[in-house]
Design an enzyme around this catalytic site. Structure first.
Site, PDB file in Angstrom:
ATOM      1  N   LEU A  77       1.226  -0.791   0.272  1.00  0.00           N
ATOM      2  CA  LEU A  77      -0.183   0.364   0.072  1.00  0.00           C
ATOM      3  C   LEU A  77       1.051   1.081  -0.023  1.00  0.00           C
ATOM      4  O   LEU A  77       2.306   1.040   0.487  1.00  0.00           O
ATOM      5  CB  LEU A  77      -0.862  -0.118   1.312  1.00  0.00           C
ATOM      6  CG  LEU A  77      -1.989  -1.267   1.552  1.00  0.00           C
ATOM      7  CD1 LEU A  77      -2.943  -0.746   2.219  1.00  0.00           C
ATOM      8  CD2 LEU A  77      -3.199  -1.127   0.498  1.00  0.00           C
ATOM      9  N   ASP A  78       0.328   2.461  -0.553  1.00  0.00           N
ATOM     10  CA  ASP A  78       1.786   3.569  -0.783  1.00  0.00           C
ATOM     11  C   ASP A  78       1.269   3.643   0.855  1.00  0.00           C
ATOM     12  O   ASP A  78       0.377   3.764   1.664  1.00  0.00           O
ATOM     13  CB  ASP A  78       0.437   4.479  -1.624  1.00  0.00           C
ATOM     14  CG  ASP A  78       0.141   4.050  -3.107  1.00  0.00           C
ATOM     15  OD1 ASP A  78       1.074   3.018  -3.270  1.00  0.00           O
ATOM     16  OD2 ASP A  78      -0.352   5.113  -3.415  1.00  0.00           O
ATOM     17  N   ARG A  79       2.762   4.833   0.679  1.00  0.00           N
ATOM     18  CA  ARG A  79       2.556   5.361   2.191  1.00  0.00           C
ATOM     19  C   ARG A  79       1.945   5.805   3.052  1.00  0.00           C
ATOM     20  O   ARG A  79       1.102   6.026   3.850  1.00  0.00           O
ATOM     21  CB  ARG A  79       3.365   6.301   2.592  1.00  0.00           C
ATOM     22  CG  ARG A  79       4.016   6.633   4.267  1.00  0.00           C
ATOM     23  CD  ARG A  79       5.832   7.521   3.617  1.00  0.00           C
ATOM     24  NE  ARG A  79       6.219   8.073   4.997  1.00  0.00           N
ATOM     25  CZ  ARG A  79       7.315   8.769   4.801  1.00  0.00           C
ATOM     26  NH1 ARG A  79       7.650   8.946   3.901  1.00  0.00           N
ATOM     27  NH2 ARG A  79       7.545   9.131   5.762  1.00  0.00           N
ATOM     28  N   THR A 139      -1.606   5.696   2.096  1.00  0.00           N
ATOM     29  CA  THR A 139      -2.960   4.599   1.865  1.00  0.00           C
ATOM     30  C   THR A 139      -3.207   4.267   2.866  1.00  0.00           C
ATOM     31  O   THR A 139      -2.754   3.414   3.503  1.00  0.00           O
ATOM     32  CB  THR A 139      -2.756   3.718   0.742  1.00  0.00           C
ATOM     33  OG1 THR A 139      -2.649   4.821  -0.914  1.00  0.00           O
ATOM     34  CG2 THR A 139      -4.158   3.457   0.566  1.00  0.00           C
TER      35      THR A 139
END
Length: 242
Positions: A60-62, A64
Site C-alpha cells: 500500500l502507498d505510504r 494510503t
C-alpha cells in the site's frame, strides 16, 4: 497529521498462516530509498508486536490507509504473492474526491512506468454519496465532493490516484496527483495532511485451506472525520465505518 504512531497496530484478521492490519496513513510498509526520512515501518512494527517474522504479500502507498496483508511463513508468502500477481484477490477502496462523480464508471486508462513502459490499468468506480458544502475555494462559493468505491483489477503504482486525476476528480489530500488549491485549503483551515484513500476490503481464497476469506478494515480517524466535516450521509450504501 499522520496517525502512524498509534500503537499497537490494529489487527483485523489473523490465522496460523496470515495476519492483516489496518495500516495507518503515513506508515511505510518497509524501508524504501525514496523515503529516506522514515525510520518506522509496518514490517518491523508488526514483527515486534507478534514476536515473529512477517512477510508483506502486497503493498500500500505510504499515504494510503487500510487492509495490509502479511504471511507468517515463506510458503504462504509465495502463494499469496502469486494470487495478487494473478489478479485473484479482489480489492475494494474508498476515496473522497473533488466534484460530483458519475454513478458508475469504468476507467480503462494505461499508465506509464518510470522506465517509460506502458501498462494496462483498469478501475471500476461507484459513487456512494455526494455533498456540497460552503467552502469557497477558487471562484466558486461552494465546493462539491463525492465519496466513491474503487475496485482496481490491475495493481499499477499509484493507479487509483492517477485514474482519479485523469477523470478530473482527484483524491483529496493527494500530492502530487491531486488539486493543489483543495489540498492547501484543507491543510490551512483544518490541519488535514492525510490523503483520503482507504483500502477497505480484500477477498481471496485461502491458499492452503481453500476457504473464502473477506477482510475488512474500518475507516481511520482522519477519514471518518473528513466524512463528518463534509456532511456525507452516514448510512450511504455499503460503507465500512467505526
Amino acid at each position: 497529521m499522520t496517525d502512524s504512531t498509534h500503537l499497537p497496530l490494529q489487527i483485523v484478521y489473523q490465522d496460523e498462516e496470515l495476519v492483516a492490519i489496518n495500516k495507518p496513513n503515513g506508515l511505510l510498509v518497509h524501508r524504501s530509498p525514496i523515503a529516506a526520512d522514515a525510520d518506522v515501518f509496518a514490517v518491523q512494527l508488526l514483527r515486534d508486536q507478534l514476536g515473529q517474522k512477517v512477510f508483506p504479500v502486497h503493498r500500500l502507498d505510504r499515504k494510503t490507509s487500510g487492509v495490509l496483508l502479511f504471511a507468517l511463513n515463506e510458503e504462504m508468502n509465495s502463494l499469496m504473492q502469486q494470487q495478487f500477481q494473478d489478479g485473484k484477490v479482489e480489492k475494494t477502496y474508498h476515496a473522497i474526491v473533488r466534484g460530483y462523480t458519475p454513478d458508475v464508471l469504468d476507467i480503462d486508462y494505461p499508465l506509464k512506468k518510470e522506465d517509460g513502459a506502458i501498462q494496462e490499468a483498469f478501475t471500476s468506480l461507484r459513487t456512494l454519496a455526494r455533498t456540497e458544502v460552503d467552502f469557497a475555494i477558487g471562484k466558486h462559493s461552494t465546493s462539491r465532493y463525492s465519496l466513491v468505491e474503487l475496485k482496481p483489477t490491475t495493481g499499477r503504482m499509484h493507479q487509483l490516484r492517477k485514474h482519479m486525476a485523469h477523470i478530473f476528480h482527484p483524491i483529496i489530500g493527494d500530492r502530487p496527483h491531486g488539486c493543489n488549491k483543495q489540498n492547501r485549503y484543507f491543510k490551512e483551515r483544518f490541519e488535514m495532511n492525510e490523503m483520503m484513500l482507504h483500502a477497505s476490503e480484500i477477498e481471496f481464497q485461502h491458499s492452503l485451506t481453500g476457504r473464502h476469506i473477506t477482510i475488512r478494515a474500518p475507516f481511520r480517524k482522519g477519514f471518518a472525520a473528513m466524512m463528518d466535516l463534509l456532511s456525507f450521509v452516514k448510512n450511504a450504501e455499503n460503507l465500512i465505518c467505526h
